[in-house]
Design an enzyme around this catalytic site. Structure first.
Site, PDB file in Angstrom:
ATOM      1  N   SER A  79      42.045  26.823  20.120  1.00 32.58           N
ATOM      2  CA  SER A  79      42.707  28.118  19.887  1.00 32.58           C
ATOM      3  C   SER A  79      43.808  28.262  20.933  1.00 32.58           C
ATOM      4  O   SER A  79      43.659  28.935  21.938  1.00 32.58           O
ATOM      5  CB  SER A  79      41.699  29.260  19.990  1.00 32.58           C
ATOM      6  OG  SER A  79      41.215  29.398  21.294  1.00 32.58           O
ATOM      7  N   HIS A 128      35.742  27.745  17.302  1.00 35.55           N
ATOM      8  CA  HIS A 128      34.832  26.810  17.986  1.00 35.55           C
ATOM      9  C   HIS A 128      33.498  26.636  17.276  1.00 35.55           C
ATOM     10  O   HIS A 128      32.604  25.970  17.786  1.00 35.55           O
ATOM     11  CB  HIS A 128      34.554  27.283  19.425  1.00 35.55           C
ATOM     12  CG  HIS A 128      35.780  27.337  20.271  1.00 35.55           C
ATOM     13  ND1 HIS A 128      35.840  28.042  21.452  1.00 35.55           N
ATOM     14  CD2 HIS A 128      37.000  26.785  20.107  1.00 35.55           C
ATOM     15  CE1 HIS A 128      37.044  27.901  21.983  1.00 35.55           C
ATOM     16  NE2 HIS A 128      37.766  27.154  21.183  1.00 35.55           N
ATOM     17  N   LYS A 140      44.536  28.028  33.075  1.00 36.04           N
ATOM     18  CA  LYS A 140      44.217  26.731  32.467  1.00 36.04           C
ATOM     19  C   LYS A 140      45.322  25.750  32.841  1.00 36.04           C
ATOM     20  O   LYS A 140      46.449  25.864  32.338  1.00 36.04           O
ATOM     21  CB  LYS A 140      44.175  26.857  30.938  1.00 36.04           C
ATOM     22  CG  LYS A 140      42.983  27.632  30.382  1.00 36.04           C
ATOM     23  CD  LYS A 140      43.149  27.845  28.874  1.00 36.04           C
ATOM     24  CE  LYS A 140      41.901  28.398  28.230  1.00 36.04           C
ATOM     25  NZ  LYS A 140      42.153  28.879  26.841  1.00 36.04           N
ATOM     26  N   HIS A 178      38.120  26.031  31.612  1.00 33.28           N
ATOM     27  CA  HIS A 178      38.075  24.788  30.840  1.00 33.28           C
ATOM     28  C   HIS A 178      38.828  24.978  29.518  1.00 33.28           C
ATOM     29  O   HIS A 178      39.354  26.062  29.248  1.00 33.28           O
ATOM     30  CB  HIS A 178      36.613  24.438  30.534  1.00 33.28           C
ATOM     31  CG  HIS A 178      35.958  25.439  29.598  1.00 33.28           C
ATOM     32  ND1 HIS A 178      34.808  25.182  28.908  1.00 33.28           N
ATOM     33  CD2 HIS A 178      36.313  26.709  29.241  1.00 33.28           C
ATOM     34  CE1 HIS A 178      34.479  26.208  28.167  1.00 33.28           C
ATOM     35  NE2 HIS A 178      35.368  27.157  28.343  1.00 33.28           N
TER      36      HIS A 178
HETATM   37  C1  LIG Z   1      38.749  27.887  26.154  1.00 28.13           C
HETATM   38  C2  LIG Z   1      39.329  28.500  25.113  1.00 28.13           C
HETATM   39  O1  LIG Z   1      39.525  27.867  23.930  1.00 28.13           O
HETATM   40  P1  LIG Z   1      40.572  26.702  23.650  1.00 28.13           P
HETATM   41  O2  LIG Z   1      40.406  25.674  24.708  1.00 28.13           O
HETATM   42  O3  LIG Z   1      40.183  26.241  22.280  1.00 28.13           O
HETATM   43  O4  LIG Z   1      41.916  27.343  23.706  1.00 28.13           O
HETATM   44  C3  LIG Z   1      39.770  29.904  25.208  1.00 28.13           C
HETATM   45  O5  LIG Z   1      40.360  30.423  24.258  1.00 28.13           O
HETATM   46  O6  LIG Z   1      39.588  30.541  26.230  1.00 28.13           O
HETATM   47 MG   LIG Z   2      40.605  32.372  25.516  1.00 28.01          MG
END
Ligand SMILES: C=C(OP(=O)(O)O)C(=O)O
Ligand SMILES: [Mg+2]
Length: 416
Positions: free
Chosen positions: A45, A152, A333, A361
């Site tokens: 996402s 997910h 991230k 993560h």
């Molecule tokens: C960890 C997440 O999902 P993705 O890594 O799929 O973006 C998130 O949206 O916080």
């Molecule tokens: Mg998120």
């Protein structure tokens, strides 16, 4: 001048992530012979403004490996691995785009992490002290996604993550064990209610029962907290990842088998915050509607409304959020921006402005525990790294357990 810390070569290796998809590992070798690796995780996402992950049409990451082997390695050979910002800026210049589209953020972040790990190893210091200096350091509060929905999971829940937040503990270890008790109770509850076949796991290791309504999931999680005797000690959080259930054409949210206008979704969250011990709410609206984030944060002041797709670890967007007082929290991230230097700048800007930081993560992960060191090193308030159940998630929790045991660092707990 070349010395033992200088980079001798960087090699790109194709490995697989926790969804079985190819991803990038960068391997840095220093002149001294010391080697270290860095892995690129991968989201499902994703925010549309994230740095670009290069993937070939067949799903492989050959193109990103070529970036490392033929462009990054020759450019960084001879650079002192202790000069992280110099190395990262060279990659930014070499790439030359706004969003790492030429080299690929999967090539740059894996290299960036590998350089930091190699330098720490060469200096014989822990990665978290190398990144964050001598301290003092604190152990972040984990946000554990124990019930999965959205992109997910295979169920119909539109909210992506139902999270538990263990605040009422003196140590990380106790917090983790308390959270595991809730996770196991939740599994038992689902087994009793739907049958064991419905305790299948989603991408982040949380269970994904056959639900479609947000409140049913919240009731399960809250019941699991109460039945485990953890009420008052473990709170609830959610990552809505709302861009994924926003119908842009119709400008409505499709959730819980109905449609909601922005205003209705806002009222819905306010109501949930009144009825559940909700302390954390990530991406409640689609990523372009920053004004609604701000309005909601004003209405639920005790909840940390947090921007993930909203900011994509990019200070340009965070600055706009700060002007509007849009959120009390930010997701951090590293692969959303593509270098460690930019990740650290983003986190520090948030901290300087009293915004809570959540080192995170991705849903596609590897077993590398690096973000645990990153979170401790940078004194992040939180770390978000899934359920306590699968190797690519437990590697982060286990690294924090190791750090806590060895260095007796204080757990943030209620003072997050
Ligand atoms: C960890 C997440 O999902 P993705 O890594 O799929 O973006 C998130 O949206 O916080
Ligand atoms: Mg998120």
């Amino acid at each position: 001048m070349l010395n033992g810390f200088s980079i001798a070569r960087i090699q790109g290796i194709e490995i697989i992530d926790s969804r079985g998809n190819p991803t990038v590992r960068a391997k840095v070798t220093l002149e001294s012979g010391i080697k270290a690796t860095g892995d690129a995780p991968s989201g499902a996402s994703k925010g549309t403004r994230e740095a670009v992950e290069i993937r070939d049409p067949n799903g492989s990451v050959r193109g990103a490996l070529n970036s490392i082997n033929y462009y990054i390695s020759p450019a960084l050979t001879g650079v002192d691995s202790r000069n992280q910002s110099y190395a990262d800026n060279m990659m930014i210049e070499l790439d030359g785009t706004e969003n790492k589209a030429r080299l690929g953020a999967n090539a740059t972040i894996s290299t960036s992490i590998a350089i930091a790990k190699a330098a720490a190893k060469a200096m014989d210091v822990e990665i978290f002290t190398y990144i964050g200096g001598a301290g003092p350091h604190y152990i972040p509060v984990p946000l554990l996604n124990i019930l999965n929905g959205g992109l997910h999971a295979g169920n119909m829940l539109k909210i992506q993550e139902f999270i538990i937040v263990p605040v009422g503990f003196d140590t990380f270890k106790e917090a983790l064990l308390g959270s595991i008790a809730v996770y196991k109770t939740l599994k038992n509850l689902v087994t009793e209610k739907y049958g064991k076949i419905y305790t299948a796991l989603g991408d982040e290791g949380g269970i994904s029962p056959p639900l479609s309504v947000t409140e049913d999931a919240l009731d399960l999680v809250y019941t699991a907290i109460k039945n485990s005797g953890m009420e008052g000690k473990i709170m609830i959080g959610m990552d809505a990842a709302a861009s994924d259930f926003y119908n842009e054409k119709k400008q409505i949210y499709e959730i819980d088998n109905v449609t909601k206008t922005t205003q209705q979704l806002m009222d819905f969250y306010v109501d949930l915050a009144n009825r559940y011990p909700l302390v954390y709410l990530e991406d409640p609206f689609e990523e372009n509607d920053i004004k609604s984030f701000s309005e909601l944060q004003g209405k639920i002041k005790d909840v940390i409304v947090t921007g993930d797709d909203l900011y994509t670890t990019n200070i340009k967007y965070l600055k706009r959020g700060m002007e509007l007082g849009a959120t009390k929290g930010v997701i951090v991230k590293p692969n959303q921006i593509g270098t460690l230097t930019e990740t650290i700048e983003f986190l520090n800007l948030a901290k300087e402005n009293s915004i809570k930081t959540v080192v995170s993560h991705r849903s596609g992960e590897t077993e590398d525990g690096f973000i645990a060191d990153l979170a401790v090193g940078l004194n992040s308030n939180f770390i978000k790294t899934g359920a306590p159940s699968r190797g690519e998630r437990t590697s982060k929790y286990n690294r924090i357990l190791e750090i806590e045991e060895e260095y007796s660092l204080k757990y943030r707990g209620n003072k997050y």
